[in-house]
Scaffold this motif. Structure first.
Motif, PDB file in Angstrom:
ATOM      1  N   LEU A  24       1.322   6.398   8.589  1.00 46.80           N
ATOM      2  CA  LEU A  24       2.219   6.038   9.693  1.00 46.80           C
ATOM      3  C   LEU A  24       2.226   7.203  10.681  1.00 46.80           C
ATOM      4  O   LEU A  24       2.710   8.294  10.368  1.00 46.80           O
ATOM      5  N   THR A  25       1.654   6.977  11.871  1.00 41.88           N
ATOM      6  CA  THR A  25       1.483   8.054  12.842  1.00 41.88           C
ATOM      7  C   THR A  25       2.502   8.040  13.973  1.00 41.88           C
ATOM      8  O   THR A  25       2.679   9.051  14.652  1.00 41.88           O
ATOM      9  N   ALA A  26       3.177   6.912  14.174  1.00 41.14           N
ATOM     10  CA  ALA A  26       4.207   6.825  15.222  1.00 41.14           C
ATOM     11  C   ALA A  26       5.129   5.659  14.895  1.00 41.14           C
ATOM     12  O   ALA A  26       4.690   4.628  14.401  1.00 41.14           O
ATOM     13  N   VAL A  27       6.416   5.839  15.186  1.00 38.72           N
ATOM     14  CA  VAL A  27       7.397   4.773  15.032  1.00 38.72           C
ATOM     15  C   VAL A  27       7.792   4.321  16.416  1.00 38.72           C
ATOM     16  O   VAL A  27       8.077   5.136  17.292  1.00 38.72           O
ATOM     17  N   ARG A  28       7.802   3.007  16.631  1.00 40.04           N
ATOM     18  CA  ARG A  28       8.167   2.460  17.934  1.00 40.04           C
ATOM     19  C   ARG A  28       9.613   1.990  17.887  1.00 40.04           C
ATOM     20  O   ARG A  28      10.125   1.633  16.835  1.00 40.04           O
ATOM     21  N   ASN A  29      10.244   1.976  19.052  1.00 37.61           N
ATOM     22  CA  ASN A  29      11.628   1.489  19.128  1.00 37.61           C
ATOM     23  C   ASN A  29      11.656   0.020  18.770  1.00 37.61           C
ATOM     24  O   ASN A  29      10.783  -0.747  19.164  1.00 37.61           O
ATOM     25  N   LEU A  47       0.830  -1.195   0.000  1.00 42.37           N
ATOM     26  CA  LEU A  47       0.000   0.000   0.000  1.00 42.37           C
ATOM     27  C   LEU A  47       0.870   1.253   0.000  1.00 42.37           C
ATOM     28  O   LEU A  47       1.961   1.263   0.582  1.00 42.37           O
ATOM     29  N   ARG A  48       0.360   2.288  -0.621  1.00 42.53           N
ATOM     30  CA  ARG A  48       1.001   3.590  -0.551  1.00 42.53           C
ATOM     31  C   ARG A  48       1.006   4.022   0.908  1.00 42.53           C
ATOM     32  O   ARG A  48       0.071   3.735   1.653  1.00 42.53           O
ATOM     33  N   MET A  49       2.070   4.721   1.325  1.00 36.99           N
ATOM     34  CA  MET A  49       2.182   5.111   2.730  1.00 36.99           C
ATOM     35  C   MET A  49       2.503   6.596   2.840  1.00 36.99           C
ATOM     36  O   MET A  49       3.335   7.119   2.110  1.00 36.99           O
ATOM     37  N   LYS A  50       1.798   7.267   3.768  1.00 36.42           N
ATOM     38  CA  LYS A  50       2.073   8.661   4.093  1.00 36.42           C
ATOM     39  C   LYS A  50       2.663   8.723   5.495  1.00 36.42           C
ATOM     40  O   LYS A  50       2.235   7.991   6.385  1.00 36.42           O
ATOM     41  N   LEU A  51       3.626   9.615   5.675  1.00 33.04           N
ATOM     42  CA  LEU A  51       4.216   9.839   6.992  1.00 33.04           C
ATOM     43  C   LEU A  51       3.501  11.026   7.625  1.00 33.04           C
ATOM     44  O   LEU A  51       3.437  12.102   7.042  1.00 33.04           O
ATOM     45  N   VAL A  52       2.944  10.804   8.815  1.00 33.54           N
ATOM     46  CA  VAL A  52       2.154  11.822   9.502  1.00 33.54           C
ATOM     47  C   VAL A  52       2.947  12.331  10.708  1.00 33.54           C
ATOM     48  O   VAL A  52       3.512  11.544  11.463  1.00 33.54           O
ATOM     49  N   ASP A  53       2.980  13.670  10.893  1.00 33.18           N
ATOM     50  CA  ASP A  53       3.694  14.245  12.044  1.00 33.18           C
ATOM     51  C   ASP A  53       3.306  13.533  13.322  1.00 33.18           C
ATOM     52  O   ASP A  53       2.131  13.237  13.504  1.00 33.18           O
ATOM     53  N   PRO A  54       4.239  13.188  14.160  1.00 37.17           N
ATOM     54  CA  PRO A  54       5.628  13.607  14.224  1.00 37.17           C
ATOM     55  C   PRO A  54       6.601  12.711  13.461  1.00 37.17           C
ATOM     56  O   PRO A  54       7.810  12.900  13.552  1.00 37.17           O
ATOM     57  N   VAL A  55       6.136  11.733  12.698  1.00 33.57           N
ATOM     58  CA  VAL A  55       7.016  10.832  11.951  1.00 33.57           C
ATOM     59  C   VAL A  55       7.675  11.602  10.805  1.00 33.57           C
ATOM     60  O   VAL A  55       7.020  12.359  10.093  1.00 33.57           O
ATOM     61  N   THR A  56       8.985  11.378  10.653  1.00 35.17           N
ATOM     62  CA  THR A  56       9.722  12.000   9.557  1.00 35.17           C
ATOM     63  C   THR A  56      10.406  10.922   8.733  1.00 35.17           C
ATOM     64  O   THR A  56      10.557   9.779   9.175  1.00 35.17           O
ATOM     65  N   ALA A  57      10.852  11.294   7.550  1.00 34.89           N
ATOM     66  CA  ALA A  57      11.569  10.356   6.682  1.00 34.89           C
ATOM     67  C   ALA A  57      12.827   9.837   7.379  1.00 34.89           C
ATOM     68  O   ALA A  57      13.202   8.670   7.226  1.00 34.89           O
ATOM     69  N   HIS A  58      13.450  10.694   8.173  1.00 31.36           N
ATOM     70  CA  HIS A  58      14.662  10.301   8.905  1.00 31.36           C
ATOM     71  C   HIS A  58      14.400   9.122   9.850  1.00 31.36           C
ATOM     72  O   HIS A  58      15.264   8.284  10.071  1.00 31.36           O
ATOM     73  N   ASP A  59      13.198   9.040  10.407  1.00 29.94           N
ATOM     74  CA  ASP A  59      12.854   7.973  11.363  1.00 29.94           C
ATOM     75  C   ASP A  59      12.891   6.585  10.738  1.00 29.94           C
ATOM     76  O   ASP A  59      13.124   5.594  11.441  1.00 29.94           O
ATOM     77  N   ILE A  60      12.638   6.480   9.452  1.00 27.94           N
ATOM     78  CA  ILE A  60      12.543   5.146   8.828  1.00 27.94           C
ATOM     79  C   ILE A  60      13.453   4.975   7.613  1.00 27.94           C
ATOM     80  O   ILE A  60      13.472   3.911   7.006  1.00 27.94           O
ATOM     81  N   TRP A  61      14.206   6.013   7.275  1.00 27.17           N
ATOM     82  CA  TRP A  61      15.056   5.971   6.094  1.00 27.17           C
ATOM     83  C   TRP A  61      16.048   4.814   6.168  1.00 27.17           C
ATOM     84  O   TRP A  61      16.648   4.573   7.185  1.00 27.17           O
ATOM     85  N   THR A  62      16.181   4.065   5.096  1.00 23.91           N
ATOM     86  CA  THR A  62      17.059   2.905   4.876  1.00 23.91           C
ATOM     87  C   THR A  62      16.674   1.657   5.669  1.00 23.91           C
ATOM     88  O   THR A  62      17.384   0.666   5.635  1.00 23.91           O
ATOM     89  N   LYS A  63      15.559   1.670   6.354  1.00 25.66           N
ATOM     90  CA  LYS A  63      15.138   0.484   7.104  1.00 25.66           C
ATOM     91  C   LYS A  63      14.248  -0.387   6.226  1.00 25.66           C
ATOM     92  O   LYS A  63      13.415   0.099   5.468  1.00 25.66           O
ATOM     93  N   ASP A  64      14.435  -1.708   6.347  1.00 25.47           N
ATOM     94  CA  ASP A  64      13.598  -2.655   5.600  1.00 25.47           C
ATOM     95  C   ASP A  64      12.270  -2.914   6.306  1.00 25.47           C
ATOM     96  O   ASP A  64      11.259  -3.173   5.656  1.00 25.47           O
ATOM     97  N   THR A  65      12.299  -2.868   7.638  1.00 21.93           N
ATOM     98  CA  THR A  65      11.074  -3.035   8.425  1.00 21.93           C
ATOM     99  C   THR A  65      11.103  -2.055   9.586  1.00 21.93           C
ATOM    100  O   THR A  65      12.171  -1.698  10.083  1.00 21.93           O
ATOM    101  N   VAL A  66       9.914  -1.631   9.989  1.00 13.86           N
ATOM    102  CA  VAL A  66       9.760  -0.788  11.182  1.00 13.86           C
ATOM    103  C   VAL A  66       8.499  -1.223  11.897  1.00 13.86           C
ATOM    104  O   VAL A  66       7.603  -1.827  11.297  1.00 13.86           O
ATOM    105  N   ARG A  67       8.448  -0.923  13.193  1.00 13.41           N
ATOM    106  CA  ARG A  67       7.223  -1.130  13.962  1.00 13.41           C
ATOM    107  C   ARG A  67       6.628   0.223  14.251  1.00 13.41           C
ATOM    108  O   ARG A  67       7.340   1.165  14.590  1.00 13.41           O
ATOM    109  N   GLY A  68       5.316   0.310  14.112  1.00 12.61           N
ATOM    110  CA  GLY A  68       4.706   1.601  14.366  1.00 12.61           C
ATOM    111  C   GLY A  68       3.199   1.527  14.487  1.00 12.61           C
ATOM    112  O   GLY A  68       2.583   0.480  14.311  1.00 12.61           O
TER     113      GLY A  68
END
Length: 132
Positions: free
Chosen positions: A125-130, A84-105
């Motif tokens: 994507l509204t939040a990225v988890r550690n 699916l197409r994905m939009k990054l919603v504040d406070p998530v930024t491209a820097h938070d997930i850049w170059t990662k193959d998977t993220v939890r959020g």
């Protein structure tokens, strides 16, 4: 199609739900009165649905650091197996997930009404988890 059908019935509704005759078929007042009237019919609310999910693993399939609203795509594991197409919603930024193959959020899935019912169309994507 629902919007077109609704538009067809507006003249009858404005006259209090008078029966409609077309092609030798009659649509009775009781049926006309069940059609949502124009002011009650919101295309956004009726044709899109928003479902929130917490702590979802996203398999990233496309990344574009410069286009945070159009350059991203992912598969939300356990929600749908569709890319699916994905939009990054504040406070998530491209820097938070850049170059990662998977993220939890935390995500919101936007589903659109199709002939097959509501179909997932986009991830917000509204939040990225550690990922400890």
């Amino acid at each position: 199609m629902a919007k077109a059908v609704q538009g067809f019935f507006i003249p009858s509704q404005r006259e209090g739900g008078v029966p409609i005759l077309f092609d030798r078929e009659r649509v009775e007042s009781e049926v006309v009165k069940q059609i949502p009237y124009a002011e009650e019919f919101s295309a956004k609310e009726d044709f899109e649905r928003y479902d929130s999910y917490d702590d979802v693993t996203l398999e990233i399939h496309a990344q574009d650091k410069d286009k945070i609203n159009t350059g991203w795509a992912a598969v939300p594991k356990g929600v749908t197996e569709s890319r699916l197409r994905m939009k990054l919603v504040d406070p998530v930024t491209a820097h938070d997930i850049w170059t990662k193959d998977t993220v939890r959020g935390d995500i919101t899935i936007v589903s659109k009404l199709t002939s097959d019912g509501y179909t997932p169309a986009e991830i917000h994507l509204t939040a990225v988890r550690n990922s400890d």
